[in-house]
Design a protein around this motif. Structure first.
Motif, PDB file in Angstrom:
ATOM      1  N   GLU A   1       0.834  -1.281   0.072  1.00 57.21           N
ATOM      2  CA  GLU A   1       0.004   0.076   0.062  1.00 57.21           C
ATOM      3  C   GLU A   1       0.903   1.205  -0.008  1.00 57.21           C
ATOM      4  OE1 GLU A   1      -0.358  -2.427   2.013  1.00 57.21           O
ATOM      5  OE2 GLU A   1      -2.280  -3.589   1.393  1.00 57.21           O
ATOM      6  N   ALA A   2       2.074   1.363   0.431  1.00 58.76           N
ATOM      7  CA  ALA A   2       2.958   2.297   0.553  1.00 58.76           C
ATOM      8  C   ALA A   2       3.585   2.678  -0.630  1.00 58.76           C
ATOM      9  CB  ALA A   2       4.052   2.062   1.756  1.00 58.76           C
ATOM     10  N   LEU A   3       3.553   1.997  -1.750  1.00 55.56           N
ATOM     11  CA  LEU A   3       4.386   2.276  -2.850  1.00 55.56           C
ATOM     12  C   LEU A   3       3.352   2.604  -4.106  1.00 55.56           C
ATOM     13  CD1 LEU A   3       7.545  -0.018  -2.720  1.00 55.56           C
ATOM     14  CD2 LEU A   3       7.563   2.457  -2.627  1.00 55.56           C
ATOM     15  N   GLY A   4       2.103   3.002  -3.857  1.00 54.04           N
ATOM     16  CA  GLY A   4       1.385   2.976  -4.756  1.00 54.04           C
ATOM     17  C   GLY A   4       0.869   4.478  -5.004  1.00 54.04           C
ATOM     18  N   GLU A   5      -0.202   5.110  -5.442  1.00 55.59           N
ATOM     19  CA  GLU A   5      -0.518   6.530  -5.821  1.00 55.59           C
ATOM     20  C   GLU A   5      -0.181   7.226  -4.751  1.00 55.59           C
ATOM     21  OE1 GLU A   5      -4.554   7.335  -6.460  1.00 55.59           O
ATOM     22  OE2 GLU A   5      -5.366   5.464  -6.088  1.00 55.59           O
ATOM     23  N   GLY A   6      -0.199   8.478  -5.122  1.00 61.07           N
ATOM     24  CA  GLY A   6       0.316   9.562  -3.828  1.00 61.07           C
ATOM     25  C   GLY A   6       1.711   9.744  -3.427  1.00 61.07           C
ATOM     26  N   VAL A   7       2.406   8.598  -4.073  1.00 58.31           N
ATOM     27  CA  VAL A   7       3.821   8.921  -3.594  1.00 58.31           C
ATOM     28  C   VAL A   7       4.830   9.510  -4.837  1.00 58.31           C
ATOM     29  CG1 VAL A   7       5.748   7.378  -3.105  1.00 58.31           C
ATOM     30  CG2 VAL A   7       3.527   6.592  -2.027  1.00 58.31           C
ATOM     31  N   GLU A   8       5.518  10.365  -4.514  1.00 59.27           N
ATOM     32  CA  GLU A   8       6.224  11.002  -5.504  1.00 59.27           C
ATOM     33  C   GLU A   8       7.197  10.053  -6.135  1.00 59.27           C
ATOM     34  OE1 GLU A   8       6.627  15.497  -3.749  1.00 59.27           O
ATOM     35  OE2 GLU A   8       8.410  14.296  -3.485  1.00 59.27           O
ATOM     36  N   PRO A   9       7.363  10.249  -7.410  1.00 55.56           N
ATOM     37  CA  PRO A   9       8.113   9.067  -8.240  1.00 55.56           C
ATOM     38  C   PRO A   9       9.600   9.125  -7.771  1.00 55.56           C
ATOM     39  CG  PRO A   9       6.950  10.693  -9.692  1.00 55.56           C
ATOM     40  CD  PRO A   9       6.833  11.317  -8.350  1.00 55.56           C
ATOM     41  N   GLY A  10      10.187  10.423  -7.374  1.00 54.66           N
ATOM     42  CA  GLY A  10      11.530  10.393  -6.511  1.00 54.66           C
ATOM     43  C   GLY A  10      11.577   9.547  -5.175  1.00 54.66           C
ATOM     44  N   VAL A  11      10.584   9.594  -4.576  1.00 51.58           N
ATOM     45  CA  VAL A  11      10.415   8.824  -3.323  1.00 51.58           C
ATOM     46  C   VAL A  11      10.544   7.430  -3.830  1.00 51.58           C
ATOM     47  CG1 VAL A  11       9.261   8.196  -1.226  1.00 51.58           C
ATOM     48  CG2 VAL A  11       9.525  10.768  -2.066  1.00 51.58           C
ATOM     49  N   ARG A  12       9.780   7.084  -4.377  1.00 51.39           N
ATOM     50  CA  ARG A  12       9.223   5.754  -5.082  1.00 51.39           C
ATOM     51  C   ARG A  12      10.832   5.104  -5.383  1.00 51.39           C
ATOM     52  NH1 ARG A  12       5.196   5.547  -8.671  1.00 51.39           N
ATOM     53  NH2 ARG A  12       3.759   6.497  -7.409  1.00 51.39           N
ATOM     54  N   SER A  13      11.339   5.875  -6.276  1.00 53.52           N
ATOM     55  CA  SER A  13      12.397   5.109  -7.098  1.00 53.52           C
ATOM     56  C   SER A  13      13.762   5.013  -6.042  1.00 53.52           C
ATOM     57  CB  SER A  13      12.981   5.632  -8.166  1.00 53.52           C
ATOM     58  OG  SER A  13      13.340   7.060  -7.854  1.00 53.52           O
ATOM     59  N   GLY A  14      13.687   6.073  -5.090  1.00 50.63           N
ATOM     60  CA  GLY A  14      14.843   6.007  -4.256  1.00 50.63           C
ATOM     61  C   GLY A  14      14.547   4.644  -3.025  1.00 50.63           C
ATOM     62  N   VAL A  15      13.277   4.462  -2.886  1.00 53.61           N
ATOM     63  CA  VAL A  15      13.183   3.374  -1.869  1.00 53.61           C
ATOM     64  C   VAL A  15      13.193   2.065  -2.595  1.00 53.61           C
ATOM     65  CG1 VAL A  15      11.345   2.367  -0.411  1.00 53.61           C
ATOM     66  CG2 VAL A  15      11.722   4.674  -0.356  1.00 53.61           C
ATOM     67  N   ARG A  16      12.561   1.888  -3.855  1.00 57.08           N
ATOM     68  CA  ARG A  16      12.801   0.746  -4.565  1.00 57.08           C
ATOM     69  C   ARG A  16      14.219   0.582  -4.909  1.00 57.08           C
ATOM     70  NH1 ARG A  16       8.856  -2.767  -5.055  1.00 57.08           N
ATOM     71  NH2 ARG A  16       7.073  -1.817  -5.594  1.00 57.08           N
ATOM     72  N   SER A  17      15.010   1.243  -5.120  1.00 58.06           N
ATOM     73  CA  SER A  17      16.549   0.875  -5.269  1.00 58.06           C
ATOM     74  C   SER A  17      17.082   0.389  -4.122  1.00 58.06           C
ATOM     75  CB  SER A  17      17.183   2.087  -6.117  1.00 58.06           C
ATOM     76  OG  SER A  17      17.759   3.151  -5.224  1.00 58.06           O
ATOM     77  N   ALA A  18      16.763   1.151  -3.108  1.00 62.86           N
ATOM     78  CA  ALA A  18      17.283   0.420  -1.552  1.00 62.86           C
ATOM     79  C   ALA A  18      16.876  -0.841  -1.352  1.00 62.86           C
ATOM     80  CB  ALA A  18      17.147   1.587  -0.459  1.00 62.86           C
ATOM     81  N   ILE A  19      15.879  -1.023  -1.662  1.00 69.02           N
ATOM     82  CA  ILE A  19      15.203  -2.440  -1.469  1.00 69.02           C
ATOM     83  C   ILE A  19      16.019  -3.532  -2.224  1.00 69.02           C
ATOM     84  CG2 ILE A  19      13.316  -3.961  -1.568  1.00 69.02           C
ATOM     85  CD1 ILE A  19      11.497  -1.630  -0.889  1.00 69.02           C
ATOM     86  N   ASP A  20      16.321  -3.202  -3.370  1.00 65.89           N
ATOM     87  CA  ASP A  20      17.033  -3.979  -4.338  1.00 65.89           C
ATOM     88  C   ASP A  20      18.370  -4.261  -3.581  1.00 65.89           C
ATOM     89  OD1 ASP A  20      15.238  -3.982  -6.132  1.00 65.89           O
ATOM     90  OD2 ASP A  20      16.100  -2.733  -7.392  1.00 65.89           O
ATOM     91  N   ARG A  21      19.215  -2.990  -3.113  1.00 60.85           N
ATOM     92  CA  ARG A  21      20.338  -3.245  -2.289  1.00 60.85           C
ATOM     93  C   ARG A  21      20.332  -4.054  -1.248  1.00 60.85           C
ATOM     94  NH1 ARG A  21      23.299   1.428  -3.792  1.00 60.85           N
ATOM     95  NH2 ARG A  21      24.960   0.974  -2.627  1.00 60.85           N
ATOM     96  N   LEU A  22      19.357  -4.214  -0.495  1.00 67.92           N
ATOM     97  CA  LEU A  22      19.059  -4.946   0.661  1.00 67.92           C
ATOM     98  C   LEU A  22      19.047  -6.463   0.230  1.00 67.92           C
ATOM     99  CD1 LEU A  22      18.497  -4.764   3.658  1.00 67.92           C
ATOM    100  CD2 LEU A  22      16.243  -4.199   3.315  1.00 67.92           C
ATOM    101  N   GLU A  23      18.217  -6.675  -0.877  1.00 62.41           N
ATOM    102  CA  GLU A  23      18.085  -8.020  -1.507  1.00 62.41           C
ATOM    103  C   GLU A  23      19.565  -8.385  -1.811  1.00 62.41           C
ATOM    104  OE1 GLU A  23      15.293  -8.074  -4.709  1.00 62.41           O
ATOM    105  OE2 GLU A  23      14.977 -10.416  -4.104  1.00 62.41           O
ATOM    106  N   GLY A  24      20.372  -7.346  -2.459  1.00 56.11           N
ATOM    107  CA  GLY A  24      21.522  -8.030  -2.782  1.00 56.11           C
ATOM    108  C   GLY A  24      22.703  -8.297  -1.564  1.00 56.11           C
TER     109      GLY A  24
END
Lengths: 96, 488
Positions: B267-290
């Motif tokens: 629910e926290a990565l849907g509409e209403g979230v700024e694109p810059g915020v979404r991409s920043g958090v997404r890429s950090a999640i990828d690093r965590l997976e890494g």
């Protein structure tokens, strides 16, 4: 559904003096906020118990031992008005 | 200024230099005071600086700092102005307490003080901690060091801005619906809200007692762990204080996250979230997976209702807690014909618009005939939120989301629209309703050059796990950007 609020009644319960302008603005804003907040009823069904505190604790009692407490000078240091060791307030009851 | 003066370092680094005898507490204090002098005219983080006290104290704790027995000795701190300090004015950002001088210390400061910490002053905040932008302070807004035209977030905006600008090494705030995590995100620092009851609320001037939590602002996760080690643990002065011993939270920072299950809140990565915020958090999640964590999606289905429940529960508790400001024992008094008129005038003149709005909202929600429909129903939603977390933590060790749907917004942008302002806290409020610990760490900058915050959430008393994951991710991300204002 817009919520109709008796602003004067609520302000008196809350002991808040409001200007006419504040009263009008609050009437509109509270109505809007409450309309949004009323969403809780969509999911709060009868079978869901209420939670007052997320991590409930049993009532905690301290040992019944006297300990020093704040003296009158310290307790009265922030008083807007005082008389001797008491807080002074305007008239509370009518005097005959 | 270059951004690498003593006042810009982590407490961890300063502590090791203190113990080595390379520097003295007085040098750190002078560095912070100089930074305050240069920048605070623009940032306005402090309401009541205490430079003379800080200098005197720095000399007094020099030996203790050298000995290295306490992790906070010799390191200067700023406190949000809702935390009482004996003999030092504590205003809550309100006219009604403009001249209030508390006769006692809050437990959080009493513990730091006993450990040799040095107070730099009291920081600006939204009035009685009610707000998300610091614009509700009766003493004017705080400006975000990353862009002075934007808000630092709130309500602990002064504490967040002070740490971001190098005016303090670390700071305390309070978090009732996100008031530590959201400003930490907007100012690019680490903000920790521990489990409800882990840090004593004694001397935290009450807003909503079932949600209020003392929290920390630091430049690193390790610093947050160090502070928590001194702040945490049972206090007999707070009946809601948990029966937990003080412990060393730095011991759990192993850097290891392999095999941990990380749930991304859908629910926290849907509409209403700024694109810059979404991409920043997404890429950090990828690093965590890494790093070897297992990442999956998780749903908090009632999160949508958390905001509504919060804006019934918090104002209800606020209307009750703020009844004490009646012009009798402390604070402002506006004279009247009788006590009733005196109280109504005092409160009408002493409280600002947001506090009045919440007192009115809470008074209405608790009044006869409406209690069940509003407050009663909101308490049920609180149960549903807690169950959401229980279900999520059955499958995942920690949860991840953005801290705030946006980066810092412009001063004045949301002041006329309370609902838009309340949305700033949509991702932080559920943790307060459930009492669980959560932390915001900076995970990058958006296209405007403003910091993006990532929030991690753990189960009740899961601080060790929470800090371990946050610390590992922080090292992986190596976020080292500094506000232009500080680079000079």
């Amino acid at each position: 559904m817009p919520v109709d609020i008796d602003i004067d009644h609520v302000a008196r319960l809350a002991r808040l003096e409001l200007s006419d302008e504040e009263r009008e603005r609050l009437r509109a804003q509270l109505s809007l906020i409450l309309e949004h907040a009323a969403k809780v009823s969509e999911v709060a069904t009868a079978d869901v118990p209420p939670t007052a505190s997320a991590i409930p604790r049993p009532t905690v009692l301290r040992p019944d031992v006297p300990t020093p407490s704040m003296g009158p000078e310290e307790a009265l240091a922030n008083a807007p008005d005082r008389e001797d060791d008491r807080f002074r307030v305007p008239r509370i009851v009518e005097v005959e | 200024m270059s951004g690498d003066e003593l006042c810009d370092l982590t407490a961890t680094e300063l502590r090791s230099r203190l113990v080595e005898g390379e520097i003295s507490p007085s040098e750190i204090v002078e560095s912070c005071l100089h930074r305050i002098e240069v920048l605070d005219g623009q940032v306005r983080a402090f309401l009541t600086p205490t430079p003379d006290l800080a200098r005197e104290r720095a000399r007094a704790v020099a030996e203790l700092a050298r000995a290295g027995t306490s992790p906070v000795a010799g390191i200067p701190i700023a406190l949000k102005d809702v935390l009482t300090t004996r003999g030092i004015r504590t205003t809550c950002g309100s006219r009604i307490l403009e001249t209030y001088v508390p006769p006692y210390d809050c437990t959080a400061w009493a513990r730091l003080s006993a450990g040799g910490s040095i107070l730099l002053g009291k920081t600006n905040c939204d009035e009685f901690a009610m707000g998300s932008s610091n614009e509700n302070s009766a003493f004017g807004p705080v400006h975000n060091p990353w862009n002075l035209d934007t808000v630092p977030g709130g309500s602990s905006g002064g504490s967040a801005a002070a740490v971001a600008a190098g005016e303090a090494v670390w700071a305390l705030g309070t978090d009732t619906g996100g008031s530590v995590r959201q400003p930490a995100a907007l100012c690019g620092v680490v903000g920790l809200k521990p489990t409800y009851g882990l840090i004593s609320r004694y001397g935290l001037i009450a807003f909503a007692s079932s949600l209020d939590t003392v929290g920390t602002f630091t430049r690193s996760v390790r610093d947050a762990a160090m502070l928590l080690s001194v702040l945490g643990g049972r206090d007999p002065m707070d009946a809601t204080s948990l029966d937990q011993p003080a412990r060393d939270y730095t011991a759990s920072l192993s850097g290891e996250v392999r095999g941990l299950r990380v749930g991304v809140v859908r629910e926290a990565l849907g509409e209403g979230v700024e694109p810059g915020v979404r991409s920043g958090v997404r890429s950090a999640i990828d690093r965590l997976e890494g790093l070897g964590a297992t990442v999956g999606e998780v749903s908090l289905p009632h999160a949508d209702y958390a905001l509504s429940a919060y804006y019934l529960i918090a104002p209800s508790e606020c209307s009750s807690n703020l009844a004490r400001y009646d012009g009798v024992r402390y604070g402002l008094r506006v004279p009247g014909e009788d006590s009733m008129q005196m109280m109504m005038r005092t409160r009408g003149a002493g409280f600002g618009p947001e506090v009045k709005r919440r007192i009115m909202l809470g008074t209405y929600a608790l009044s006869a005939g409406y209690y069940e429909a509003y407050y009663g129903q909101a308490q049920k939603v609180r149960t549903l939120i807690i169950r959401d977390y229980e279900r999520a933590f059955a499958s995942f060790d920690v949860l991840v989301s953005p801290t705030s749907p946006t980066t810092a917004f412009r001063i004045g942008e949301r002041t006329d629209d309370p609902l838009a302002m309340y949305l700033s806290d949509v991702f932080t409020i559920p943790a307060n309703l459930a009492g669980v610990p959560a932390i915001s760490i900076p995970c990058g900058l958006d296209e405007k050059g403003l910091p993006v915050g990532l929030q991690l959430t753990a189960p009740v008393l899961g601080e060790e796990l929470l800090l371990r994951v946050a610390d590992a991710l922080e090292h992986e991300l190596a976020f080292d950007a500094v506000p232009g204002l500080v680079r000079g």
